[in-house]
Each structure stands twice: as C-alpha cells, then as structure tokens.
Design an enzyme around this catalytic site. Sequence first.
Site, PDB file in Angstrom:
ATOM      1  N   TYR A  52     -11.313   9.948 -25.432  1.00  0.00           N
ATOM      2  CA  TYR A  52     -10.627  11.227 -25.634  1.00  0.00           C
ATOM      3  C   TYR A  52      -9.556  11.090 -26.714  1.00  0.00           C
ATOM      4  O   TYR A  52      -9.494  11.887 -27.661  1.00  0.00           O
ATOM      5  CB  TYR A  52     -10.017  11.700 -24.318  1.00  0.00           C
ATOM      6  N   THR A  70      -5.989  25.139 -17.231  1.00  0.00           N
ATOM      7  CA  THR A  70      -7.378  25.580 -17.314  1.00  0.00           C
ATOM      8  C   THR A  70      -8.206  24.758 -16.328  1.00  0.00           C
ATOM      9  O   THR A  70      -7.744  23.725 -15.816  1.00  0.00           O
ATOM     10  CB  THR A  70      -7.951  25.387 -18.725  1.00  0.00           C
ATOM     11  N   ASN A 111     -13.381  24.500 -30.590  1.00  0.00           N
ATOM     12  CA  ASN A 111     -12.596  24.308 -29.374  1.00  0.00           C
ATOM     13  C   ASN A 111     -13.308  23.501 -28.287  1.00  0.00           C
ATOM     14  O   ASN A 111     -12.655  22.932 -27.424  1.00  0.00           O
ATOM     15  CB  ASN A 111     -12.214  25.691 -28.821  1.00  0.00           C
TER      16      ASN A 111
END
Length: 272
Positions: free
Chosen positions: A172, A207, A102
């Site tokens: 990314y 988050t 993760n």
Amino acid sequence: MGTLEGKVAFITGAARGQGRSHAVRLAREGADIIAVDLCAQLDTVAYPMATPDDLRETVAQVEALDRRIHAVRADVRDLGALTTAVADGQAQLGPIDIIIANAGIAAFGETGATDEQTFRDVIDINLVGVWNTVTAAVPSLIEKGAGSVVLTSSTQGLKGTGGNGDPGGSAYAAAKHGVVGLMRTFTNWLGPLGIRVNSIHPTGVNTPMIVNDVMAAMFADPTAMNDAVSNLMPVPMVEAIDVSNAIAWLVSDEARYVTGVTLPVDAGFNAK
C-alpha cells in the site's frame, strides 16, 4: 450554475466511499459522470468490497441531481476494459474533461492468500490501475488541450508509516508513493499540453474500506497500525466529502494554475 457545468468526469472506484462522494460532489457542480467499479470481492481483501447494488446507488444519487451518469463494472487492472468504458461513456456523455483515478484496496487481515498475491494485488490495483485509468482516458484531454487529472494517493504516499512488514501494508505504501511518481511524470508530460495533474493525500477516511470489523480489530491492537492514522487535529478520521471538496476545487478553473501538487487532506497527519 456550478463550477463544472458541461464537464464530463471519469471516476474509478465510484460504487461507494470516496469514489461515490466524488461523483456526487462533481455532479452537484454540474458535471456528468462516467463511473467505474469492480463490484466484486477479491481473495486478498478481508473486508467486504463494493457490490453492484452500491454502484446502482451511486447512479441514483447522481441522477437525483439531474445529471447524467454512465456506470460500468470494470477492473482497473484491465486496460482494455477501461478503454471500452471510456469509449462507451463518451459516446453517451461526450468527451472527458476530468480524470479521477480513485480505485484502490487495502489488503490487511487474514485472508488465506499468499504474501506474494497480496502484494501483487495491491500494486496492480493501487498503482498499475492508476496508470491504466489515465492511459485510457487522457486522449480526450489531449485532443482538447485542456483538462484536469487527480490521482488518489494517501498520507502513506508521503510518509510510509504503518507497514510493519505486512505485505499488504508495504504494498500500500509503495503503491501510494508510486502514485506520486506517476503524478509528477504525468505533470511534466501533460502540462505543456494544457492539462493539469495533481495527487490527493487523505488520512484515514470514514468509508467502508476503513470502517469495518477487520480494520477495527487491527486498530484495537496498539502494536499494529495506529501510527498510520493518528492525526494532529483531534479527529480520528476525515469524511469523504472533505476529500471531495478538495478535488472539486482542484479540477475547477479556480485552481487553473495548480499542477504537480501533492495536496494533503489529513487533519495535520503529515505535520507531525
């Protein structure tokens, strides 16, 4: 009894955000946790990263569920450190059954770092780190001839919107696409050994990696990255628990024949 009673899960990026949510959710199903996080700031990341206090909070939340947890500060770019974390964790908790790769960063905003270093850090953590995570922990699953692996990708691993020439954004998207490639090669390698491998593809998640002043400034610019987190359903972001719920199902026996899947948790993002 939970669906993961007696299992041990190895989770990277576990100090906060999605990683902590996954640790707590799997612990709630009965799993013990080996939790890894860098807990340090990188020069190429503009938002505040996780701290040792964050990792201690993950430990507290898992232990509050009466589950065991072995927490280690380690860099997923360092295969040796991950291998040590796995060995020490298994000595305390037993063999690993579940791998959740993760850990990841988003390198957007002004940091003063070079474009090359920004690109390399994202690739090394978000892609090489995933390979390192599986490499360090999968021998336990191979020995058992059973287990489940989930690799955290992104909607950007399926569509690639939002880069706009920025080195962090391009890296990314490239890394998250690369995670799909790893998932598929791991699936073909490990499937005949009784091990399932899948990838999870969230849209923007509520988050600290997304909800911070740096990201807020970027999303306020209509020419920036709004296309990267614009969902079909009327929600700006999903919650970490939404991703954790999907992972809890993927690693359970309820999904015992689900492997090689790119599972979106994206409020319809990929349907656009």
